[in-house]
Design a protein around this motif. Structure first.
Motif, short mmCIF file in Angstrom:
data_model
loop_
_atom_site.label_atom_id
_atom_site.label_comp_id
_atom_site.label_asym_id
_atom_site.label_seq_id
_atom_site.Cartn_x
_atom_site.Cartn_y
_atom_site.Cartn_z
N LEU A 131 35.72 46.02 -10.48
CA LEU A 131 36.34 45.46 -9.16
C LEU A 131 35.54 44.07 -8.88
O LEU A 131 34.76 43.54 -9.80
CB LEU A 131 35.52 46.43 -8.15
N PHE A 132 35.87 43.51 -8.18
CA PHE A 132 35.43 41.96 -7.74
C PHE A 132 35.92 41.91 -6.25
O PHE A 132 36.70 42.46 -5.65
CB PHE A 132 35.87 40.89 -8.42
N PHE A 133 35.04 40.90 -5.63
CA PHE A 133 35.36 40.37 -4.38
C PHE A 133 36.03 39.05 -4.54
O PHE A 133 35.41 38.23 -4.99
CB PHE A 133 34.08 40.33 -3.67
N PRO A 134 37.25 38.82 -4.06
CA PRO A 134 38.32 37.75 -4.49
C PRO A 134 38.09 36.16 -3.64
O PRO A 134 38.71 35.51 -4.13
CB PRO A 134 39.49 38.21 -4.12
N LEU A 135 36.92 36.15 -2.90
CA LEU A 135 36.86 35.05 -2.39
C LEU A 135 35.67 34.25 -3.14
O LEU A 135 34.78 34.58 -3.51
CB LEU A 135 36.34 35.09 -0.88
N ASP A 136 35.84 32.80 -3.34
CA ASP A 136 34.93 31.98 -3.97
C ASP A 136 34.86 30.74 -3.72
O ASP A 136 35.33 29.56 -4.01
CB ASP A 136 35.74 31.94 -5.40
N PRO A 137 34.06 30.68 -2.56
CA PRO A 137 33.55 29.41 -1.97
C PRO A 137 32.46 28.64 -3.05
O PRO A 137 32.43 29.16 -3.98
CB PRO A 137 33.10 29.61 -0.63
N GLY A 138 31.88 27.68 -2.42
CA GLY A 138 30.81 26.90 -3.11
C GLY A 138 29.69 27.93 -3.83
O GLY A 138 29.24 28.99 -3.28
N GLY A 175 26.26 29.59 -4.24
CA GLY A 175 25.28 29.74 -3.62
C GLY A 175 25.59 30.35 -2.20
O GLY A 175 24.83 30.63 -1.50
N ALA A 176 26.92 30.44 -1.70
CA ALA A 176 27.08 30.81 -0.38
C ALA A 176 26.87 32.41 -0.41
O ALA A 176 27.29 33.05 -1.38
CB ALA A 176 28.83 30.57 -0.28
N THR A 177 26.59 32.80 0.92
CA THR A 177 26.26 34.16 1.05
C THR A 177 27.29 34.86 1.74
O THR A 177 27.88 34.19 2.36
CB THR A 177 24.83 34.33 1.92
N ILE A 178 27.23 36.26 1.81
CA ILE A 178 28.43 36.99 2.47
C ILE A 178 28.33 36.81 4.05
O ILE A 178 29.39 36.51 4.71
CB ILE A 178 28.59 38.45 2.33
N GLY A 179 27.33 36.45 4.60
CA GLY A 179 26.90 36.27 5.99
C GLY A 179 27.66 35.17 6.41
O GLY A 179 28.10 35.07 7.42
N GLY A 180 27.10 33.98 5.66
CA GLY A 180 27.67 32.59 6.16
C GLY A 180 29.13 32.60 5.75
O GLY A 180 29.82 31.68 6.61
N MET A 181 29.61 33.33 4.60
CA MET A 181 31.07 33.13 4.72
C MET A 181 31.65 34.11 5.68
O MET A 181 33.02 33.65 6.27
CB MET A 181 31.38 34.04 3.35
N CYS A 182 31.13 34.91 6.36
CA CYS A 182 31.76 35.64 7.56
C CYS A 182 31.61 34.68 8.66
O CYS A 182 32.75 34.44 9.39
CB CYS A 182 31.22 36.97 7.69
N ALA A 183 30.49 33.98 8.90
CA ALA A 183 30.44 33.26 9.96
C ALA A 183 31.37 32.07 9.98
O ALA A 183 31.62 31.55 11.13
CB ALA A 183 29.00 32.65 10.02
N THR A 184 31.50 31.36 8.83
CA THR A 184 32.42 30.34 8.95
C THR A 184 33.86 30.74 8.45
O THR A 184 34.86 29.87 8.47
CB THR A 184 32.10 29.23 7.78
N ARG A 185 34.27 32.01 8.33
CA ARG A 185 35.68 32.38 8.03
C ARG A 185 36.10 31.61 6.85
O ARG A 185 37.20 30.98 6.75
CB ARG A 185 36.62 32.04 9.40
N CYS A 186 35.35 31.44 5.70
CA CYS A 186 35.49 30.70 4.37
C CYS A 186 36.68 31.18 3.73
O CYS A 186 37.25 32.37 4.11
CB CYS A 186 34.30 30.50 3.70
N SER A 187 37.10 30.64 2.74
CA SER A 187 38.04 31.00 1.84
C SER A 187 37.73 30.58 0.45
O SER A 187 36.89 31.31 -0.23
CB SER A 187 39.32 30.51 2.33
N GLY A 222 34.22 33.90 11.73
CA GLY A 222 34.23 32.54 12.11
C GLY A 222 33.38 32.05 13.39
O GLY A 222 33.88 31.03 13.77
N SER A 223 32.88 32.84 13.99
CA SER A 223 32.01 32.54 15.25
C SER A 223 30.82 31.87 14.88
O SER A 223 29.99 31.31 16.02
CB SER A 223 31.61 33.91 16.10
N GLU A 224 30.53 31.70 13.90
CA GLU A 224 29.50 30.75 13.33
C GLU A 224 28.09 30.83 13.94
O GLU A 224 27.05 29.88 14.48
CB GLU A 224 29.82 29.24 13.68
N GLY A 225 27.63 32.13 14.31
CA GLY A 225 26.60 32.53 14.87
C GLY A 225 26.32 32.39 16.13
O GLY A 225 25.29 32.46 16.89
#
Length: 564
Positions: A229-236, A238-250, A298-301
């Motif tokens: 299995l894998f989680f399919p999002l791949d930002p930069g 060092g990115a963490t899951i919490g921050g990825m949620c906060a910024t609605r990253c892709s 995407g609420s950025e904290g």
């Protein structure tokens, strides 16, 4: 002009490592003096080397964290914003000498009572530090154009959701703003999500996983790999899951798997008043009530601190092929990306790099790749299906003046190609080692991508600054990295001018000022033009209800002139 304020920052780790909230407490003088004052005051307390007080006469001054801590967690990344944190600010933020976005500085100071620090010490015991190096690390931006001039005075380390809840209740009581800190990889000067670290539960048959927010996506995928299995999002990196949620990253895989909002099943969040909310059940879909999960993503904290995330997982692809090809112009490369998407082929990646980026990659990696606009593709599926997709795209490339179409299937060769793409930022710095970067992104409807990139590229090429372009071309999202000498004010202004041009070009084409970096403070000034005052007022009402004292990462997303 100075306004009363205070800032505390949170960052999580697992209890095995160290969860922590970062509190920015400092005096209104210089950063060094603030560091000394804060340290002396903590050490003067008779009960502990952590906390505030002294002889009871010591007064604390808090100022807001430089909103430039990149990317993620109970620490922020952004430029400075003058923010009135008096009692009226929950409904309206009237400012004098208001500035936001860019590289301006704001100092916000407030007297903080000794009892606040006593409460924090009772909650955390020794889970607080005033060590300068640790505070400097959490106040220092990594790769953001929006610069920090302040050093936080306190870093706190919650060990559980209960600690976070108690800290937030104390901060709400004394109206001390909170900024979550995570992987510090964001770009636009936000605060991202808390930093957790543990994998709490893996449900293989359901293809989902429950994690704390501080775990990195790369660490998570290493854990999941043996299970197929894998989680399919791949930002930069060092990115963490919490921050990825906060910024609605892709990231580069969003063209196939969607963004963070499509891959999160539910969240646990501690709101500004200390309430703990679970946003949804673990079912793959639900029509029960408001979609609170997507509200928080995407609420950025600014609405709460994320303490737990349930993620949707995917099966590791059976086979993949990576291809590259070259083009005379960037418009022709963008046209092929559009044509590929319109063909119905389900590519997993379509990345576009301009000739300057290719030159940077050659310099940094000792390569001899053609220094022309380049497309990179990834095709996945069965071996036969992936090869069939490759041949179809090869034909499309040949019909659009493309050349040098090559593809690889060897695992090491594929890893090497994507490694080059993932390290593009560092490659750019290799071209100008002593320069800093303004990194920005916009996104337009797919049919407008070629036109938007072409217009932007004309202006970028005319600029005296070194500019590179890289795009997630399959979903209309492209990035520009502008290198400048930080000692030259005219170069900083030129970088801001280029960013402004790109954003307004995208907005004129029904696009957005940010496709994946988020708003923070850097893109806040464009939101009224993009969304309209009605949308901003709705956001303000939501913020006011969930965070009435505006302690959750204040000064982000919603422009301060928006009133209700």
């Amino acid at each position: 002009m100075r306004f009363l304020s205070a800032t505390a920052i949170s960052r999580f780790r697992s209890s095995a490592s160290s969860n922590h909230l970062v509190g920015f407490l400092r005096s209104s003088s210089s950063a060094a003096a603030a560091a000394s004052t804060a340290t002396d005051a903590f050490l003067s307390h008779p009960a502990s080397s952590y906390g505030g007080g002294g002889d009871g006469k010591q007064r604390w001054r808090l100022f807001s964290l430089p909103r430039v801590l990149l990317p993620i967690a109970l620490a922020a990344s952004a430029s400075f914003l003058s923010l009135d944190l008096r009692h009226s600010y929950a409904l309206c933020d009237p400012l004098l000498d208001q500035q936001y976005g860019g590289m301006e500085r704001t100092e916000i100071c407030k007297e903080i009572p000794k009892v606040f620090f006593d409460e924090l010490r009772n909650i955390l015991q020794d889970g607080m530090t005033v060590d300068y190096d640790e505070r400097y690390f959490h106040g220092k931006p990594q790769n953001s154009f929006h610069k920090s001039v302040n050093v936080p005075d306190v870093v706190v380390y919650p060990r559980s959701q209960d600690d976070v809840q108690k800290i937030i209740i104390a901060c709400n009581k004394y109206k001390v703003p909170i900024v979550p800190y995570g992987g510090a990889t964001s770009i636009e000067g936000h605060t991202l999500a808390p930093n957790g670290g543990n994998i709490k539960a893996l449900h293989i048959e359901d293809m989902d996983v429950v994690v704390e927010p501080g775990i990195g996506w790369m660490e998570l995928n290493e854990y999941l790999k043996p299970y197929g299995l894998f989680f399919p999002l791949d930002p930069g990196p060092g990115a963490t899951i919490g921050g990825m949620c906060a910024t609605r990253c892709s990231g580069s895989l969003a063209v196939r798997y969607g963004t963070m909002r499509d891959n999160v099943i539910n969240l646990q969040v501690v709101l500004g008043n200390g309430d703990v909310v679970k946003t949804a059940a673990r079912a793959r879909k639900s029509a029960a009530g408001y979609d609170l999960t997507r509200l928080m993503i995407g609420s950025e904290g600014t609405l709460g601190v994320i303490t737990e995330v349930t993620l949707r997982l995917q099966k590791l692809p059976q086979h993949s092929v990576v291809a590259m090809c070259n083009f005379p112009t960037i418009k022709e490369a963008a046209d092929v990306a559009i044509a590929t998407m319109l063909s119905g082929i389900q590519v997993s990646r379509v990345e576009l790099l301009d000739e300057v980026m290719m030159q940077a990659i050659n310099i940094a990696n000792g390569k001899k790749l053609p220094e022309v606009p380049t497309l990179m593709f990834e095709f996945i599926g069965t071996e036969a299906y992936a090869r069939e997709q490759t041949l179809i795209v090869q034909k499309i490339v040949s019909e659009h003046n493309g050349s040098d179409f090559v593809f690889v299937e060897d695992p090491d060769a594929k890893t090497e190609l994507w490694k080059i793409r993932k390290e593009a930022l560092w490659a750019c710095f290799a071209m100008a080692p002593n320069f800093e970067a303004m990194i920005t992104d916009v996104c337009v409807p797919l049919s407008k991508l070629a036109d938007c990139i072409s217009k932007s590229k004309l202006i970028l090429d005319e600029s005296p600054l070194l500019c590179t372009v890289i795009a997630h071309a399959g979903d209309g999202n492209f990035h520009t990295l502008v290198l400048f000498d930080p000692e030259q004010e005219e170069q900083k202004r030129e970088a801001e001018r280029l960013n402004h041009f790109m954003v307004h070009t995208a907005l004129s084409m029904e696009g957005t000022c940010t496709g994946e970096h988020g708003v923070g403070t850097g893109k806040m000034k464009y939101l009224e033009e993009e969304l309209g005052m009605g949308a901003l007022m709705t956001m303000k009402r939501i913020k006011t209800v969930l965070d009435p004292n505006s302690i959750m990462n204040p000064g982000k997303i919603i422009p301060p002139h928006v009133c209700i």
